[in-house]
Write a protein that holds these residues in place. Structure first.
Motif, PDB file in Angstrom:
ATOM      1  N   PRO A   1      58.361  33.829  36.661  1.00  0.00           N
ATOM      2  CA  PRO A   1      57.655  34.703  37.598  1.00  0.00           C
ATOM      3  C   PRO A   1      56.563  33.934  38.332  1.00  0.00           C
ATOM      4  N   LEU A   2      56.130  34.493  39.452  1.00  0.00           N
ATOM      5  CA  LEU A   2      54.948  34.007  40.142  1.00  0.00           C
ATOM      6  C   LEU A   2      53.751  34.714  39.528  1.00  0.00           C
ATOM      7  N   LEU A   3      52.841  33.967  38.911  1.00  0.00           N
ATOM      8  CA  LEU A   3      51.662  34.546  38.248  1.00  0.00           C
ATOM      9  C   LEU A   3      50.459  34.431  39.172  1.00  0.00           C
ATOM     10  N   LEU A   4      49.780  35.573  39.383  1.00  0.00           N
ATOM     11  CA  LEU A   4      48.682  35.633  40.336  1.00  0.00           C
ATOM     12  C   LEU A   4      47.489  36.359  39.715  1.00  0.00           C
ATOM     13  N   PRO A   5      46.318  35.734  39.663  1.00  0.00           N
ATOM     14  CA  PRO A   5      45.132  36.434  39.152  1.00  0.00           C
ATOM     15  C   PRO A   5      44.710  37.524  40.128  1.00  0.00           C
ATOM     16  N   LEU A   6      44.308  38.681  39.584  1.00  0.00           N
ATOM     17  CA  LEU A   6      43.914  39.794  40.449  1.00  0.00           C
ATOM     18  C   LEU A   6      43.008  40.751  39.712  1.00  0.00           C
ATOM     19  N   ASP A   7      41.890  41.066  40.337  1.00  0.00           N
ATOM     20  CA  ASP A   7      41.061  42.216  39.987  1.00  0.00           C
ATOM     21  C   ASP A   7      41.447  43.289  40.998  1.00  0.00           C
ATOM     22  N   VAL A   8      42.031  44.393  40.536  1.00  0.00           N
ATOM     23  CA  VAL A   8      42.595  45.369  41.471  1.00  0.00           C
ATOM     24  C   VAL A   8      41.545  46.059  42.327  1.00  0.00           C
ATOM     25  N   THR A   9      40.251  45.896  42.004  1.00  0.00           N
ATOM     26  CA  THR A   9      39.196  46.466  42.852  1.00  0.00           C
ATOM     27  C   THR A   9      38.842  45.538  44.015  1.00  0.00           C
ATOM     28  N   ASP A  10      39.411  44.331  44.034  1.00  0.00           N
ATOM     29  CA  ASP A  10      39.084  43.317  45.041  1.00  0.00           C
ATOM     30  C   ASP A  10      40.084  43.416  46.193  1.00  0.00           C
ATOM     31  N   ARG A  11      39.692  44.052  47.284  1.00  0.00           N
ATOM     32  CA  ARG A  11      40.616  44.288  48.390  1.00  0.00           C
ATOM     33  C   ARG A  11      41.030  42.998  49.082  1.00  0.00           C
ATOM     34  N   ALA A  12      40.097  42.076  49.240  1.00  0.00           N
ATOM     35  CA  ALA A  12      40.439  40.812  49.884  1.00  0.00           C
ATOM     36  C   ALA A  12      41.454  40.045  49.051  1.00  0.00           C
TER      37      ALA A  12
END
Length: 311
Positions: free
Chosen positions: A64-75
Motif C-alpha cells: 500500500p501507499l502509506l501516508l501520514p494524516l491528521d484528519v483535522t488538517d485540511r491542507a
C-alpha cells in the motif's frame, strides 16, 4: 488476491482508508486488498505504519501507499489526495474511518472537548469529503464512499454525549449525501459498527495539547483500562472490515456489522411512532411530504433533485 464474495469491477480500483494503522481501518484495508483494490492508507503512528507494511508483505499483498494524516488538517488532506492520484492515477473509494472515543458527562464539557471530538469525528469526515470527492467524481468505473460512524449514531449514552453527537452528525450527513452521489453513480454508505476488538477506548490518553482544557473530570486511567477490557469481547476487526467491503460492493446505504441490536431498534421505532400526535394533517402539508418522498425516491434512483422538486 481475490475474494469469492466480491463481484467484478472493483479489482484495480484505488481506495483511500483513514486510520488504517490498526483496528477497523486495517481490517477494511485487508478486505479491500482481498478484493484486488490498490490502497492508500493513512496513519498517525509511524510504528503502526511499519507494521502494516510488514504484514502486507508477509501475506503476499500488494504494497500500500502509506501516508501520514491528521484528519483535522485540511491542507494535509489535499496533499494526501493529490499524492494518491499522482501515485495510482485515480481515486475511486474513500473510507472515512479515523475517529476518537472519549467519554464524560456532556453537561461538564468545555469548548475544547467539543472542538476535539467534533473536529475529529465529524470534521475529519467532512474534510475527507471535500478533499476526495472531486477526484472520485472524475474517476471511472466502480466508486464509493463509506463513512464509518458507530452504533452511537442510533443509541445515545450517559457518558458519551459528545461522541454520540459526532456520530449522529456523520449519520445525518451520510444519509443525505447518498442522494447527492447517486446521480454520479457513486455508492455511499453509512457504517455503524459496535463493540470491536480494538484499542479505541484509550483516546483520552492521547489527547492533543491544543485541546488540553477539558471540562471532563481527570482521566482515571485505572477505570479507563478496566473499561477497555470490554473491548476484548468485541468482534474481530477483520470481520468488521469484510462486512464493510461486502456492503460497499452491494451498494448498501446502511451497513450494520453487529446483530445484537434488534431490541434497541424496535424500541426506537415504537417510541417514535408513539410520539407522533394522533391527529389528521392538513392536505397542504401532506402534499409537501408526498413531494419530499417522491424527490428522495428520484434521487435514490440516480436522478438529480433540486429545490424546485420539493414544492
Amino acid at each position: 488476491m481475490s475474494h469469492p464474495e466480491i463481484p467484478p469491477g472493483w479489482a484495480g480500483q484505488v481506495a483511500l482508508v483513514t486510520g488504517a494503522g490498526t483496528g477497523i481501518g486495517l481490517g477494511v484495508a485487508r478486505a479491500l486488498s482481498d478484493a484486488g483494490l490498490r490502497l492508500a492508507l493513512t496513519y498517525r503512528n509511524p510504528a503502526q505504519a511499519e507494521a502494516v507494511v510488514a504484514q502486507f508483505a508477509a501475506e503476499g499483498r500488494a504494497a500500500p501507499l502509506l501516508l501520514p494524516l491528521d484528519v483535522t488538517d485540511r491542507a494535509r488532506w489535499a496533499e494526501v489526495v493529490a499524492q494518491t492520484v499522482a501515485h495510482f492515477g485515480a481515486l475511486h473509494v474513500l473510507i472515512n474511518n479515523a475517529g476518537v472515543s472519549v467519554f464524560g458527562n456532556a453537561d461538564e464539557a468545555s469548548h475544547a472537548d467539543y472542538d476535539w471530538i467534533m473536529g475529529v469525528n465529524f470534521g475529519g469526515v467532512a474534510n475527507g469529503l471535500v478533499a476526495a470527492l472531486p477526484a472520485i467524481r472524475a474517476a471511472q468505473g466502480k466508486r464509493g464512499v463509506v463513512n464509518v460512524a458507530s452504533m452511537a449514531a442510533f443509541l445515545p449514552g450517559p457518558q458519551a454525549g459528545l461522541y454520540t453527537a459526532s456520530k449522529f452528525a456523520v449519520r445525518g450527513l451520510t444519509e443525505s449525501l447518498r442522494y447527492n452521489l447517486a446521480p454520479h453513480g457513486i455508492a455511499c454508505a453509512l457504517c455503524c459498527p459496535a463493540l470491536t476488538r480494538t484499542s479505541a477506548w484509550d483516546s483520552a490518553l492521547k489527547r492533543p495539547a491544543a485541546y488540553a482544557e477539558s471540562g471532563f473530570g481527570p482521566v482515571d486511567e485505572t477505570a479507563l483500562r478496566q473499561f477497555g477490557t470490554a473491548f476484548e469481547a468485541g468482534m474481530d476487526p477483520d470481520e468488521v472490515g469484510r462486512k464493510i467491503v461486502a456492503g460497499l460492493v452491494r451498494g448498501d446505504g446502511l451497513i450494520l456489522t453487529h446483530p445484537e441490536f434488534a431490541d434497541d431498534f424496535r424500541e426506537i421505532y415504537e417510541e417514535s411512532l408513539a410520539a407522533l400526535p394522533q391527529e389528521e394533517a392538513p392536505p397542504a402539508r401532506l402534499e409537501i411530504e408526498r413531494l419530499r418522498r417522491a424527490a428522495m425516491a428520484q434521487a435514490k434512483a440516480g436522478i438529480a433533485v433540486g429545490l424546485a422538486d420539493l414544492t
